[in-house]
Design a protein around this motif. Structure first.
Motif, PDB file in Angstrom:
ATOM      1  N   GLU A   1       0.870  -1.037   0.091  1.00  0.00           N
ATOM      2  CA  GLU A   1      -0.132   0.043   0.125  1.00  0.00           C
ATOM      3  C   GLU A   1       0.812   1.348  -0.126  1.00  0.00           C
ATOM      4  OE1 GLU A   1      -3.405   2.119  -0.325  1.00  0.00           O
ATOM      5  OE2 GLU A   1      -3.264   0.011  -0.318  1.00  0.00           O
ATOM      6  N   PHE A   2       1.960   1.322   0.811  1.00  0.00           N
ATOM      7  CA  PHE A   2       2.816   2.351   0.797  1.00  0.00           C
ATOM      8  C   PHE A   2       3.476   2.698  -0.700  1.00  0.00           C
ATOM      9  CE2 PHE A   2       7.050   4.388   0.971  1.00  0.00           C
ATOM     10  CZ  PHE A   2       6.613   5.208   1.856  1.00  0.00           C
ATOM     11  N   ASP A   3       4.065   1.740  -1.137  1.00  0.00           N
ATOM     12  CA  ASP A   3       4.417   1.780  -2.638  1.00  0.00           C
ATOM     13  C   ASP A   3       3.304   2.324  -3.414  1.00  0.00           C
ATOM     14  OD1 ASP A   3       6.865   0.687  -1.841  1.00  0.00           O
ATOM     15  OD2 ASP A   3       6.048  -1.324  -1.986  1.00  0.00           O
ATOM     16  N   LYS A   4       2.270   2.004  -3.494  1.00  0.00           N
ATOM     17  CA  LYS A   4       1.190   2.527  -4.271  1.00  0.00           C
ATOM     18  C   LYS A   4       0.909   3.985  -4.123  1.00  0.00           C
ATOM     19  CE  LYS A   4      -1.152  -2.056  -4.453  1.00  0.00           C
ATOM     20  NZ  LYS A   4      -0.806  -2.456  -5.877  1.00  0.00           N
ATOM     21  N   ARG A   5       1.005   4.536  -3.005  1.00  0.00           N
ATOM     22  CA  ARG A   5       0.969   5.844  -2.522  1.00  0.00           C
ATOM     23  C   ARG A   5       1.837   6.609  -2.970  1.00  0.00           C
ATOM     24  NH1 ARG A   5      -3.363   7.140   0.805  1.00  0.00           N
ATOM     25  NH2 ARG A   5      -4.556   5.168   1.679  1.00  0.00           N
ATOM     26  N   THR A   6       3.121   6.213  -3.004  1.00  0.00           N
ATOM     27  CA  THR A   6       3.955   6.793  -3.670  1.00  0.00           C
ATOM     28  C   THR A   6       3.931   7.614  -5.052  1.00  0.00           C
ATOM     29  OG1 THR A   6       5.597   5.060  -4.546  1.00  0.00           O
ATOM     30  CG2 THR A   6       5.954   5.676  -2.142  1.00  0.00           C
ATOM     31  N   VAL A   7       3.277   6.605  -5.938  1.00  0.00           N
ATOM     32  CA  VAL A   7       2.828   7.044  -7.043  1.00  0.00           C
ATOM     33  C   VAL A   7       2.104   8.491  -7.499  1.00  0.00           C
ATOM     34  CG1 VAL A   7       1.352   6.445  -9.137  1.00  0.00           C
ATOM     35  CG2 VAL A   7       2.807   4.655  -7.857  1.00  0.00           C
ATOM     36  N   PHE A   8       1.449   8.955  -6.239  1.00  0.00           N
ATOM     37  CA  PHE A   8       0.727   9.875  -6.177  1.00  0.00           C
ATOM     38  C   PHE A   8       1.777  11.268  -6.014  1.00  0.00           C
ATOM     39  CE2 PHE A   8      -2.647   7.331  -4.799  1.00  0.00           C
ATOM     40  CZ  PHE A   8      -3.559   7.366  -5.872  1.00  0.00           C
TER      41      PHE A   8
ATOM     42  N   HIS B   1      -3.932  11.439  -0.915  1.00  0.00           N
ATOM     43  CA  HIS B   1      -3.411  10.031  -0.998  1.00  0.00           C
ATOM     44  C   HIS B   1      -2.003   9.695  -0.958  1.00  0.00           C
ATOM     45  CE1 HIS B   1      -7.489   8.716  -2.670  1.00  0.00           C
ATOM     46  NE2 HIS B   1      -7.293   9.941  -3.561  1.00  0.00           N
ATOM     47  N   PHE B   2      -1.353  10.905  -0.452  1.00  0.00           N
ATOM     48  CA  PHE B   2      -0.019  10.506  -0.129  1.00  0.00           C
ATOM     49  C   PHE B   2       0.120   9.801   0.941  1.00  0.00           C
ATOM     50  CE2 PHE B   2       1.535  15.389  -1.781  1.00  0.00           C
ATOM     51  CZ  PHE B   2       1.345  14.971  -2.809  1.00  0.00           C
ATOM     52  N   PRO B   3       1.450   9.289   1.131  1.00  0.00           N
ATOM     53  CA  PRO B   3       1.444   8.334   2.538  1.00  0.00           C
ATOM     54  C   PRO B   3       1.704   9.181   3.864  1.00  0.00           C
ATOM     55  CG  PRO B   3       3.277   7.775   0.881  1.00  0.00           C
ATOM     56  CD  PRO B   3       2.549   9.123   0.234  1.00  0.00           C
TER      57      PRO B   3
END
Length: 439
Positions: free
Chosen positions: A367-374, A405-407
């Motif tokens: 989930e953290f990795d996915k949020r870095t996309v933002f 949506h940022f971490p």
């Protein structure tokens, strides 16, 4: 003042030409009076005392019309002042006579197109509901445009079209004539813009004004255009310039789903398979939702185009289609291609940002990795408004939507990531971004 003027010019009067004086001669019917009155009105004109200048100016204007160009240049100031002060039609008539006499007696020192343009603008300005005067003004403005050619200023183009819009609404100009006028002036503005010459940027404002007047006139809906342009097409089926005019106006009005547009687009392509012709076909197939054909012809347009701006627009449109088809890597590719020829296309950066943001769930990792996309997505929205202030409102909307949506700092703590640290977002995104948090 009169005594001073007489003394100042006294000696000069002895050496004036002795041949018979006529209205057409330089000094008119009475050379001494011509010079005296010219001196008098000029002094008043310099002081902007136009009412005092009027009697002396009138003498020179009526009795020595061939004396000098300044009679007409300065006379405009004097008569315009009197019109504003008195509101009398007689002064409007005098102003019209001034333009006519300038063309008659100062033909070698005046461009006909320039003077007719000034007369046309004055006729429109002072028509005061007189439809015949308005029509005469329009005719003079059109003559000015034809005579001045590339030297026609954007203000005259704008004014002429605005008058044309008023005339068509009063049934003094046909709808077909009005549409033809729009196509003629719009193409002229495009060419002047593309020339890159000094001052040509003013035609960008002119073009926007033409579009606004035309599209708000009520004569530019697709059904009306179809009826009028069908007639034009039937009479000019093999004329490539006419076919291009029809295609251009239908595209601008977003009437690409009309059968006429399809017919014209195919005919143009058959005669001249250029980048623009391929683009016209692409838009036709897009209106039919034949996306495969749309892509085919749009890619052909991209490959054939030598116009950087057009090439950027074609690539951007293709990027938009791939974004809608959820082919995010291809959307990014064509958006980047658009930026190669137009680095200031903010919408291209927004497209890339959206491709990143909406694909975040497909990014590999937790989930953290996915949020870095933002982070990478918001970077593109920020970049968009930096290079193109016109998209700032849209970019800010997306920044506000996706920044939440940022971490969090807590999530980043276990990854040893602190605010400001460089982070690589891999895969097809392949961006280095900066860590920041939503709390």
């Amino acid at each position: 003042m009169k005594k001073i003027a007489v003394i100042a010019f006294g000696m000069f009067l002895f050496i004036l030409p002795t041949k018979a004086q006529t209205l057409e001669s330089q000094y008119g019917l009475d050379s001494a009076n011509t010079i005296l009155n010219a001196s008098l009105y000029t002094e008043y004109w310099k002081q902007k005392n136009y009412e005092e200048a009027l009697p002396s100016w009138r003498y020179v204007f009526l009795n020595a019309p061939a004396f000098q160009l300044n009679t007409y240049i300065r006379g405009e100031d004097i008569i315009e002042y009197m019109i504003q002060k008195t509101k009398k039609k007689e002064y409007v008539d005098t102003l019209m006579m001034l333009f006519d006499r300038r063309l008659q007696y100062m033909a070698k020192k005046s461009r006909e197109g320039y003077v007719l343009g000034k007369k046309g603008m004055a006729q429109v300005k002072y028509s005061n509901g007189d439809i015949n005067m308005l029509k005469a003004g329009f005719d003079n403005l059109m003559k000015s445009y034809e005579l001045e050619g590339e030297g026609t200023p954007p203000q005259l183009i704008h004014a002429t079209f605005e008058v044309g819009c008023g005339l068509v609404q009063q049934n003094q100009l046909s709808q077909e004539e009005f549409i033809n006028l729009y196509m003629k002036f719009s193409d002229f503005a495009d060419k002047r813009l593309a020339s890159g010459e000094k001052g040509c940027d003013n035609f960008a404002v002119c073009k926007s004004a033409l579009d606004a007047i035309f599209f708000e006139s009520g004569y530019a809906d697709c059904n009306t255009l179809a009826g009028l342009l069908n007639q034009k097409y039937e009479a000019n089926k093999d004329s490539l310039p006419v076919l291009k005019e029809i295609s251009s106006i239908l595209r601008r009005r977003e009437c690409t789903d009309l059968p006429l547009y399809a017919t014209v687009a195919e005919k143009i392509y058959q005669q001249e398979p250029s980048a623009d012709a391929a683009y016209s076909l692409a838009m036709m197939f897009f209106s039919k939702q034949d996306i495969a054909k749309f892509e085919q012809y749009l890619k052909e347009a991209i490959n054939k185009s030598d116009d950087p701006k057009a090439k950027a627009d074609y690539n951007y449109k293709l990027a938009q289609v791939y974004l809608s088809k959820k082919n995010y890597p291809s959307a990014k590719k064509y958006a980047l291609d658009a930026l190669k020829t137009n680095p200031n296309m903010g919408d291209a950066y927004i497209t890339i940002g959206l491709a990143y943001a909406v694909s975040s769930n497909d990014y590999e990792g937790d989930e953290f990795d996915k949020r870095t996309v933002f982070w990478a997505a918001v970077d593109k929205f920020v970049k968009a408004k930096q290079v193109d202030p016109s998209v700032a409102a849209k970019a800010n909307e997306y920044i506000e939507r996706y920044s939440p949506h940022f971490p969090t700092k807590d999530e980043a703590f276990f990854r040893d990531i602190t605010a400001g640290k460089s982070v690589k977002v891999g895969g097809w995104i392949n961006e280095t971004t900066t860590a920041r948090f939503r709390d």
